[in-house]
Write an enzyme that holds these catalytic residues in place. Sequence first.
Site, PDB file in Angstrom:
ATOM      1  CE1 TYR A  82      -5.244   2.145   3.603  1.00  0.00           C
ATOM      2  CE2 TYR A  82      -5.793  -0.046   2.794  1.00  0.00           C
ATOM      3  CZ  TYR A  82      -4.919   1.018   2.871  1.00  0.00           C
ATOM      4  OH  TYR A  82      -3.721   0.965   2.207  1.00  0.00           O
ATOM      5  CB  SER A  83     -12.171   1.025   0.405  1.00  0.00           C
ATOM      6  OG  SER A  83     -12.632   0.360  -0.754  1.00  0.00           O
ATOM      7  CG  ASN A  84      -6.891  -2.391  -1.145  1.00  0.00           C
ATOM      8  OD1 ASN A  84      -5.897  -1.702  -0.972  1.00  0.00           O
ATOM      9  ND2 ASN A  84      -7.124  -3.475  -0.437  1.00  0.00           N
ATOM     10  N   GLY A  86       3.148  -0.755   3.964  1.00  0.00           N
ATOM     11  CA  GLY A  86       2.493  -1.634   3.005  1.00  0.00           C
ATOM     12  C   GLY A  86       2.663  -3.094   3.361  1.00  0.00           C
ATOM     13  CB  SER A 133      -0.968  -0.008   1.180  1.00  0.00           C
ATOM     14  OG  SER A 133      -2.032  -0.901   0.929  1.00  0.00           O
TER      15      SER A 133
END
Length: 392
Positions: A178-180, A326, A72
């Site tokens: 949190y969202s990809n 990440g 991330s």
Amino acid sequence: MPVTRTDQDKTAAAGQDRPELQKAIQELVDAGFAGVQLRVNDQRGEWVGSAGVRKLGEAAKPPTNARFRIGSNTKTFIATLVLQLVAEGTIGLDDPAADHLPEFELDRRITVRMLLQHTSGVFNFTGEYYEDGTIVPGIPWSGQEWVDNLFHTYQPEELVRLALSKPARFEPGTDWSYSNTNYVLARLLIEKVTGCPLAEEMQRRILSPLGLSGTVVPDASPEIPEPHAHGYYTYQDAGQWKMVDVTRQNPSWVSAGGDMISTTQDLHTFISALMSGKLLPAPLLAEMRKPHPKFGYGLGLFVQDGTTPSPFPSPSCGVTVLTHNGGFAGYGALMYSTPDGGTTLTASLTTGDAKLDFAQVAEAFAKAQQRLVNEVFCGGQAGSDDATAPAR
């Protein structure tokens, strides 16, 4: 003829100068990681070192110039690129994202800013975990099913449409989660308004100007350039522990949510340039560093200033740092900087064959990471007897 010291020789010499840093990364190995490489830049100069092994079954340490999957940390690169487009007037930070991506029929209340700050409410395609313990799965990204599809290619549009087929987590702008999916939408927005693939645009705007020759946007390629350490995925299937080398894997399952490859040197150069104002005009850098009150997230990075919560260890001495760590199957990455870019910590971690559950790994990692952050940003001052205390 003079003798030339190798990179590893120089690292060994440097380790004697700052044994506290070598001890801190050894603690990460002792916590269950296969290998660690660390780069610190501060008022004492640059220190690089490594611990553990490059590959299980071998004795060699991870090379300190090794490439690794940064997970991330990719989001900080993506957010920077989007903000460069904002600076040029190509898009507006508070434009409805639907204006640029009409094909997805997004809620028009979702703005570009909300994508970058995770306040859109859009379902996370890697799954959602709710406070009451409810889990709503997304694409397979763990266990035997993921291993069986290690080289499967997902299209970014496919990931977005999967997410949009699920209920939103909350009304746009009313909460933080949190969202990809937000960053895959940001990738598609970049490609739509520039007319170029993300890899080309990233190369032109950030990688080439900064000389980041070790950084790659791989898209669906499973390859990771040499040199690199190996990452491993250990999991349980039908009651049996299994381990697989996942160094080569198709990263399209996470796309712009975390697919990039880099080095500790390139991450240092990038975050230092970003924080010192070399990539964005001051007003947009200020916007990037405005933390959301729930989890201290700005636009593509966490702001750890001692006043807002954060999922990552903060310096116990109260120093403000900007970070985006990440995690990626087989790999982990750390990227910390002071607001002026003058002190940075960048690191790579590779997972090994430790048969630990997630909670055990997380606890051991948090304790070792807290020690490392304090060594670099607090001069080794603990500031608290409890290294595993929740980040402030």
